[in-house]
Design a protein around this motif. Structure first.
Motif, PDB file in Angstrom:
ATOM      1  N   GLY A  10      38.514  48.768  26.999  1.00 53.21           N
ATOM      2  CA  GLY A  10      39.812  49.066  27.580  1.00 53.21           C
ATOM      3  C   GLY A  10      40.737  47.905  27.856  1.00 53.21           C
ATOM      4  O   GLY A  10      41.833  48.105  28.373  1.00 53.21           O
ATOM      5  N   ASP A  11      40.347  46.667  27.503  1.00 53.75           N
ATOM      6  CA  ASP A  11      41.252  45.543  27.726  1.00 53.75           C
ATOM      7  C   ASP A  11      42.220  45.411  26.559  1.00 53.75           C
ATOM      8  O   ASP A  11      42.160  46.165  25.589  1.00 53.75           O
ATOM      9  CB  ASP A  11      40.472  44.250  27.969  1.00 53.75           C
ATOM     10  CG  ASP A  11      39.528  43.920  26.826  1.00 53.75           C
ATOM     11  OD1 ASP A  11      39.625  44.540  25.751  1.00 53.75           O
ATOM     12  OD2 ASP A  11      38.674  43.027  27.001  1.00 53.75           O
ATOM     13  N   ARG A  12      43.112  44.442  26.657  1.00 53.91           N
ATOM     14  CA  ARG A  12      44.181  44.336  25.655  1.00 53.91           C
ATOM     15  C   ARG A  12      43.669  44.019  24.262  1.00 53.91           C
ATOM     16  O   ARG A  12      44.339  44.316  23.270  1.00 53.91           O
ATOM     17  CB  ARG A  12      45.190  43.267  26.095  1.00 53.91           C
ATOM     18  CG  ARG A  12      45.937  43.629  27.362  1.00 53.91           C
ATOM     19  CD  ARG A  12      46.971  42.583  27.732  1.00 53.91           C
ATOM     20  NE  ARG A  12      47.547  42.837  29.043  1.00 53.91           N
ATOM     21  CZ  ARG A  12      48.514  43.708  29.289  1.00 53.91           C
ATOM     22  NH1 ARG A  12      49.022  44.419  28.291  1.00 53.91           N
ATOM     23  NH2 ARG A  12      48.974  43.880  30.527  1.00 53.91           N
ATOM     24  N   SER A  13      42.481  43.430  24.160  1.00 59.44           N
ATOM     25  CA  SER A  13      41.945  43.084  22.845  1.00 59.44           C
ATOM     26  C   SER A  13      41.151  44.219  22.217  1.00 59.44           C
ATOM     27  O   SER A  13      40.778  44.137  21.044  1.00 59.44           O
ATOM     28  CB  SER A  13      41.049  41.848  22.955  1.00 59.44           C
ATOM     29  OG  SER A  13      39.889  42.125  23.721  1.00 59.44           O
ATOM     30  N   SER A  14      40.898  45.295  22.956  1.00 59.93           N
ATOM     31  CA  SER A  14      39.996  46.329  22.444  1.00 59.93           C
ATOM     32  C   SER A  14      40.706  47.577  21.928  1.00 59.93           C
ATOM     33  O   SER A  14      40.065  48.440  21.336  1.00 59.93           O
ATOM     34  CB  SER A  14      38.991  46.721  23.535  1.00 59.93           C
ATOM     35  OG  SER A  14      39.650  47.310  24.629  1.00 59.93           O
ATOM     36  N   PHE A  15      42.017  47.706  22.178  1.00 61.22           N
ATOM     37  CA  PHE A  15      42.760  48.826  21.591  1.00 61.22           C
ATOM     38  C   PHE A  15      44.208  48.392  21.376  1.00 61.22           C
ATOM     39  O   PHE A  15      44.676  47.431  21.978  1.00 61.22           O
ATOM     40  CB  PHE A  15      42.672  50.081  22.463  1.00 61.22           C
ATOM     41  CG  PHE A  15      43.504  50.055  23.717  1.00 61.22           C
ATOM     42  CD1 PHE A  15      44.697  50.761  23.797  1.00 61.22           C
ATOM     43  CD2 PHE A  15      43.109  49.326  24.829  1.00 61.22           C
ATOM     44  CE1 PHE A  15      45.470  50.748  24.945  1.00 61.22           C
ATOM     45  CE2 PHE A  15      43.868  49.309  25.990  1.00 61.22           C
ATOM     46  CZ  PHE A  15      45.055  50.016  26.044  1.00 61.22           C
ATOM     47  N   ARG A  16      44.877  49.129  20.488  1.00 59.92           N
ATOM     48  CA  ARG A  16      46.247  48.766  20.088  1.00 59.92           C
ATOM     49  C   ARG A  16      47.194  49.932  20.341  1.00 59.92           C
ATOM     50  O   ARG A  16      46.788  51.031  20.710  1.00 59.92           O
ATOM     51  CB  ARG A  16      46.273  48.395  18.594  1.00 59.92           C
ATOM     52  CG  ARG A  16      45.412  47.211  18.208  1.00 59.92           C
ATOM     53  CD  ARG A  16      45.636  46.831  16.744  1.00 59.92           C
ATOM     54  NE  ARG A  16      45.165  47.867  15.827  1.00 59.92           N
ATOM     55  CZ  ARG A  16      43.955  47.904  15.289  1.00 59.92           C
ATOM     56  NH1 ARG A  16      43.074  46.967  15.576  1.00 59.92           N
ATOM     57  NH2 ARG A  16      43.621  48.877  14.463  1.00 59.92           N
ATOM     58  N   ARG A  17      48.465  49.655  20.110  1.00 59.81           N
ATOM     59  CA  ARG A  17      49.507  50.681  20.248  1.00 59.81           C
ATOM     60  C   ARG A  17      49.198  51.902  19.389  1.00 59.81           C
ATOM     61  O   ARG A  17      49.409  53.047  19.818  1.00 59.81           O
ATOM     62  CB  ARG A  17      50.858  50.077  19.845  1.00 59.81           C
ATOM     63  CG  ARG A  17      52.002  51.087  19.743  1.00 59.81           C
ATOM     64  CD  ARG A  17      52.456  51.580  21.111  1.00 59.81           C
ATOM     65  NE  ARG A  17      53.535  52.543  21.025  1.00 59.81           N
ATOM     66  CZ  ARG A  17      53.372  53.857  20.934  1.00 59.81           C
ATOM     67  NH1 ARG A  17      52.152  54.383  20.911  1.00 59.81           N
ATOM     68  NH2 ARG A  17      54.417  54.668  20.873  1.00 59.81           N
ATOM     69  N   SER A  18      48.658  51.684  18.207  1.00 64.25           N
ATOM     70  CA  SER A  18      48.352  52.811  17.324  1.00 64.25           C
ATOM     71  C   SER A  18      47.300  53.732  17.933  1.00 64.25           C
ATOM     72  O   SER A  18      47.312  54.947  17.694  1.00 64.25           O
ATOM     73  CB  SER A  18      47.868  52.307  15.959  1.00 64.25           C
ATOM     74  OG  SER A  18      46.704  51.503  16.094  1.00 64.25           O
ATOM     75  N   HIS A  19      46.393  53.183  18.744  1.00 66.95           N
ATOM     76  CA  HIS A  19      45.369  54.014  19.363  1.00 66.95           C
ATOM     77  C   HIS A  19      45.947  54.886  20.478  1.00 66.95           C
ATOM     78  O   HIS A  19      45.426  55.972  20.753  1.00 66.95           O
ATOM     79  CB  HIS A  19      44.235  53.130  19.890  1.00 66.95           C
ATOM     80  CG  HIS A  19      43.596  52.304  18.822  1.00 66.95           C
ATOM     81  ND1 HIS A  19      43.535  50.929  18.867  1.00 66.95           N
ATOM     82  CD2 HIS A  19      43.025  52.662  17.641  1.00 66.95           C
ATOM     83  CE1 HIS A  19      42.933  50.472  17.782  1.00 66.95           C
ATOM     84  NE2 HIS A  19      42.616  51.513  17.020  1.00 66.95           N
ATOM     85  N   VAL A  20      47.007  54.408  21.110  1.00 62.48           N
ATOM     86  CA  VAL A  20      47.695  55.219  22.112  1.00 62.48           C
ATOM     87  C   VAL A  20      48.281  56.464  21.441  1.00 62.48           C
ATOM     88  O   VAL A  20      48.191  57.583  21.963  1.00 62.48           O
ATOM     89  CB  VAL A  20      48.793  54.391  22.806  1.00 62.48           C
ATOM     90  CG1 VAL A  20      49.595  55.243  23.779  1.00 62.48           C
ATOM     91  CG2 VAL A  20      48.175  53.195  23.539  1.00 62.48           C
ATOM     92  N   VAL A  21      48.865  56.267  20.263  1.00 63.97           N
ATOM     93  CA  VAL A  21      49.408  57.396  19.501  1.00 63.97           C
ATOM     94  C   VAL A  21      48.275  58.333  19.062  1.00 63.97           C
ATOM     95  O   VAL A  21      48.395  59.561  19.131  1.00 63.97           O
ATOM     96  CB  VAL A  21      50.201  56.879  18.285  1.00 63.97           C
ATOM     97  CG1 VAL A  21      50.694  58.045  17.429  1.00 63.97           C
ATOM     98  CG2 VAL A  21      51.363  56.004  18.733  1.00 63.97           C
ATOM     99  N   MET A  22      47.161  57.755  18.625  1.00 59.94           N
ATOM    100  CA  MET A  22      46.018  58.572  18.195  1.00 59.94           C
ATOM    101  C   MET A  22      45.475  59.430  19.329  1.00 59.94           C
ATOM    102  O   MET A  22      45.034  60.566  19.100  1.00 59.94           O
ATOM    103  CB  MET A  22      44.892  57.671  17.675  1.00 59.94           C
ATOM    104  CG  MET A  22      45.155  57.022  16.346  1.00 59.94           C
ATOM    105  SD  MET A  22      43.734  55.989  15.900  1.00 59.94           S
ATOM    106  CE  MET A  22      44.519  54.867  14.736  1.00 59.94           C
TER     107      MET A  22
END
Length: 347
Positions: free
Chosen positions: A272-284
């Motif tokens: 859950g930190d900034r290096s483990s997910f991206r903006r695209s995963h928020v959309v997913m």
């Protein structure tokens, strides 16, 4: 340096308490607290995961304090409602727990049930199935036991000598970060190589550390419990291709829904930190049908749709800190700048 930064951060929080700011003003609609392990203190100098642990006694003290401070203790459905409506007079705190470890049923749940408070448990479904790999536990076991550690890193064998506790902690931090960045297949190969070299049964270690479906069914029968998904394998989404990341989300949701015979509306990004997910995963997360998704990026939740429901901040409680004064400062929100929305705040 990292320990110095932690000490400075704690000092600043203590000073904020004595300034009276948390009592005089607050920011946002509420806060989401994140815990992992709840269990008694363990002996041993080498405990690299200690920051992820709190004792049952501390959890009990924290819940009593939150009630005394007049916070509404709520589940994630209520968090979502308050995040998109006008601010209410009373602020909220949501209690969330990641990973579904075995110690939860023994130590955390009795405390939570005694207080009759709502909470959310995020489950990575491979682990109750008995096939999840708690690779961080294998890594911890190897380094705890050995003074010389060798493993393949890429195409080259690396050798490390660790003669004291500080060196062991430094090596764990280095290898944990490297392993977490690997694509899933490479991560499994690397940890299998390491555990095989040092006769660690990772499969047995992982099963022993995780709740099974019987444990989870007991929890799911409690109306105060919200079951969320933490994907299937609890792998950093940023290490995967987009199709694989979306599959982790949708399969984790589908397996949990089949097991509990209810809709699974809430997701926790693994790590859950900034290096483990991206903006695209928020959309997913929205595409996969989740009403919310939580990170471990610290912050508070704003009202009136200012916080993205699928990029919700959480305050990860450091188990090495036992100060309720620090907790009161953090949940008040005065220590955080307002969270910037990531794309659409609501669907």
């Amino acid at each position: 340096m990292a320990s110095d930064d932690k000490w400075l951060e704690r000092l600043q929080l203590e000073l904020a308490w004595f300034s009276g700011q948390p009592l005089l003003r607050s920011r946002g609609a509420g806060a989401i607290l994140r815990f992992e392990h709840v269990r008694p203190r363990r002996n041993g100098a080498f405990q690299p995961l200690r920051e992820h642990e709190v004792t049952p006694q501390f959890l009990d003290r924290a819940i009593r304090a939150l009630k005394r401070w007049n916070y509404d203790l709520v589940g994630m459905d209520e968090v979502c409602r308050r995040a998109v409506t006008l601010p209410e007079k009373r602020r909220f705190v949501a209690l969330t727990f990641d990973g579904a470890p075995k110690d939860f049923i023994s130590f955390a749940y009795p405390v939570l049930a005694r207080h009759a408070v709502p909470f959310t448990l995020y489950v990575p479904t491979a682990f109750p199935d008995g096939v999840g790999e708690a690779w961080w536990l294998g890594l911890e076991r190897v380094i705890a036991r050995e003074n010389r550690v060798s493993l393949m890193m890429g195409d080259k064998e690396q050798r490390f000598t660790v003669t004291d506790n500080a060196e062991k902690h430094a090596l764990f931090s280095h290898l944990e970060g490297w392993l977490r960045s690997l694509p899933p297949a490479d991560l499994s190969a690397a940890i299998a190589d390491l555990c095989t070299r040092y006769s660690i049964d990772l499969a047995a270690l992982s099963r022993e550390a995780s709740m099974d479906w019987e444990d989870l069914a007991r929890l799911a029968a409690d109306p105060n419990v919200t079951i969320g998904s933490a994907t299937v394998n609890y792998t950093s989404l940023a290490s995967m291709k987009d199709a694989a990341a979306l599959r982790e989300m949708t399969m984790g949701k589908a397996v949990a829904e089949a097991a509990f015979r209810r809709e699974i509306r809430h997701l926790a990004y693994p790590f859950g930190d900034r290096s483990s997910f991206r903006r695209s995963h928020v959309v997913m997360a929205e595409e996969a049908g989740f009403a919310s998704a939580v990170s471990t990026i610290p912050g508070i939740v704003d009202a009136e749709g200012r916080t993205n429901l699928r990029a919700l901040p959480r305050i990860s409680w450091d188990g090495r800190a036992r100060s309720l004064r620090m907790m009161r400062v953090l949940v008040s929100g005065v220590a955080f700048a307002p969270v910037k929305p990531t794309g659409r705040a609501t669907s």
